[in-house]
Scaffold this motif. Structure first.
Motif, short mmCIF file in Angstrom:
data_model
loop_
_atom_site.label_atom_id
_atom_site.label_comp_id
_atom_site.label_asym_id
_atom_site.label_seq_id
_atom_site.Cartn_x
_atom_site.Cartn_y
_atom_site.Cartn_z
N SER A 1 0.82 -1.21 0.00
CA SER A 1 0.00 0.00 0.00
C SER A 1 0.86 1.26 0.00
CB SER A 1 -0.92 0.00 1.22
OG SER A 1 -0.20 -0.41 2.37
N GLY B 1 -3.03 2.03 8.78
CA GLY B 1 -2.87 2.76 7.52
C GLY B 1 -3.66 2.04 6.44
N PRO B 2 -3.46 2.50 5.19
CA PRO B 2 -4.13 1.82 4.07
C PRO B 2 -3.62 0.37 4.02
CG PRO B 2 -3.04 3.87 3.37
CD PRO B 2 -2.58 3.58 4.76
N ALA B 3 -4.52 -0.58 3.93
CA ALA B 3 -4.12 -1.99 4.01
C ALA B 3 -3.32 -2.44 2.80
CB ALA B 3 -5.35 -2.86 4.17
N PRO B 4 -2.21 -3.11 3.03
CA PRO B 4 -1.47 -3.72 1.91
C PRO B 4 -2.17 -5.01 1.49
CG PRO B 4 -0.32 -4.13 3.99
CD PRO B 4 -1.53 -3.30 4.32
#
Lengths: 341, 341
Positions: A100, A287-290
């Motif tokens: 991400s 945070g934004p998920a990988p």
């Protein structure tokens, strides 16, 4: 092609958009099979984030229609699931599992907008994962969930160190929180406490694996979690809201040395007091998920029918009725809307 | 007995204090061999924290003088190193490695005050670790360092995931930051970037294992770290200051998916913007160091003369001259003062 555009907060329309074309040799064009509306799409819908002719949608499954000259792991006709974050999956950051934040990364939202018939996906090899064969139609909702909502819940459960013998609390009973419950269960958590005050979401949480429900919020909610855990707090807490209250509720519900996985998109003005964080002494990761890290495993679990995350969609509409889907979610009549093409 | 008391900010005196006695059967009384002044003792000294007849000191090594009936791992005459946090070392939190948040825990500071001739240590079995035999005098400073400053730097390096192949940056060139450099080196870090603008501390940092020095701070400092790391940021960052600037400098110096270990005592008013944290996507762990977790290993390394953290003391005074030690540290003439008895 048809695609969803948000002209202004609350003003969502299905309009004609230009068909995408291959631009870079690492691009693929996919024909969407299904897409959906995300809880985060409600932020601009409600005017909390700007919306001005914004292309909508970042979750997607579909069939590869065309590939660039440098795409090697996919072929035309493959059914693919993609992450909501573009990634090359080869840079140092990707290799460490944080696709991400790929050095060539970008968000599918806004730039691409997958609430549409077709989409151009950059770094196709690094972003898309093909299913073994063409999926049975009943698997489509679950595969679509893997694109973001399941992948995000899974990342949060992983960041919260969910595993055998662990007690995991989940702050937020939206689609991501519910997927966090499912992920914690799959990762072997012994006890899963869903924090929810809505009977129908409590029922869904229990179906996904929740063993306990806490209806209170904030400090009272955190105290309730401590009461259920010998005064210590949960080993891991999934935060899936993104407000000041939910962040502090998550931190204060965690035992010392425990883990908070936060995926609720934190908005401007939410701040964590460093002294409280210091003395809470918890691991914090979010945070934004990988999603790309987890996609092969998630597809495998869905393919084997070990999990059925597609249940999170409680409203299905054709793409042309996307505005009704937004309205239903805004009015909390639906948890999550799937759009068919 | 003699002991250091801070009557008011800036007013430190060595006065007569009552001799401690066994209160609980798990107590031990130790006769101090050496103690020291901590950077955190300067907060009340400078009036940033309250000081009103406060007993001072929380770092200590000494000889067991008397034990309670329930002390089993120590005997009278043992030389011991203790953590600055009292812990039973048996509760669930202790067993998970977070003895600084033991369910029976407390801080040695204020309640005990080890800048004194004797000290009563509660939960002696869980707090103190005996050395194999009576140490050679030249090992005393290093063993004393293990009590807090080394243990704290070590925890930060561990939380920053220092290890082979890793680049670790260190924010703060005080005693804890310098010990963080030493710890990162011992844990196998390939590259260690010390952030310091003081030539003598830079020299000490290099002696402890720093490979690079960055003199700038704040956003400029973070940019310098990115310049040194292909634009990505350090894999791990040790934060050893505790201010708004240093926390953000640490977070912004870390690569996505990397680790921040923060041990600078965060003061009131320092806040982390959740949106910046969300998109930074770094692991965050900090708080009072669970020194007890690391003590056996640290004593072993010191005993084998693999490390010489005692070098961090650049001023040694008898206990009676403690006020001079405070003054020297306040005026930055000394990094850290050892007090002999």
């Amino acid at each position: 092609m048809r695609g969803v555009v948000m002209f202004a907060p609350g003003d969502v329309r299905v309009v004609d958009r230009e068909d995408p074309e291959i631009v870079e040799p690492t691009d693929a064009i996919i024909r969407l099979t299904a897409t959906c509306i995300c809880g985060s799409d409600l932020w601009p819908y409600r005017g909390i984030e700007p919306a001005e002719h914004t292309l909508m949608g970042h979750e997607y499954v579909g069939v590869v229609e065309e590939i660039g000259a440098d795409v090697h792991t996919l072929k035309v006709g493959d059914f693919v699931v993609g992450s909501f974050c573009i990634s090359d999956n080869t840079c140092e950051i990707c290799r460490s599992g944080f696709q991400s934040r790929c050095v060539h990364g970008s968000f599918v939202a806004a730039a691409i907008g997958t609430q549409s018939e077709f989409a151009r996906i950059p770094y196709a090899d690094g972003t898309l994962v093909a299913t073994p064969t063409m999926p049975e139609p009943e698997l489509i909702p679950s595969l679509l969930a893997a694109s973001d909502v399941l992948g995000t819940g899974w990342f949060a459960a992983d960041a919260a160190a969910a595993g055998p013998g662990k007690t995991i609390a989940v702050v937020g009973d939206g689609a991501v929180g519910l997927m966090g419950v499912l992920a914690a269960k799959q990762l072997g958590a012994e006890r899963i406490i869903a924090m929810s005050r809505h009977p129908e979401r409590q029922a869904l949480a229990r179906e996904f694996g929740a063993t306990d429900i806490v209806e209170t919020r904030g400090d009272e909610g955190a105290a309730a979690i401590k009461d259920l855990t010998n005064g210590l707090g949960a080993h891991g807490v999934i935060e899936a809201v993104g407000t000041q209250e939910s962040m502090m509720q998550a931190i204060n519900s965690t035992c010392p040395g425990g883990h908070v996985g936060y995926v609720g998109v934190a908005h401007d003005g939410v701040t964590l007091p460093a002294d409280q964080l210091f003395f809470a002494e918890v691991h914090l990761l979010g945070g934004p998920a990988p999603v790309r890290r987890f996609l092969p495993d998630l597809i495998d679990r869905i393919w084997k029918r070990s999990i059925d995350p597609g249940k999170v969609f409680d409203l299905t509409l054709p793409l042309d009725r996307a505005p009704d889907g937004y309205r239903a979610m805004d009015e909390r009549r639906a948890v999550k809307t799937l759009l068919t093409l």
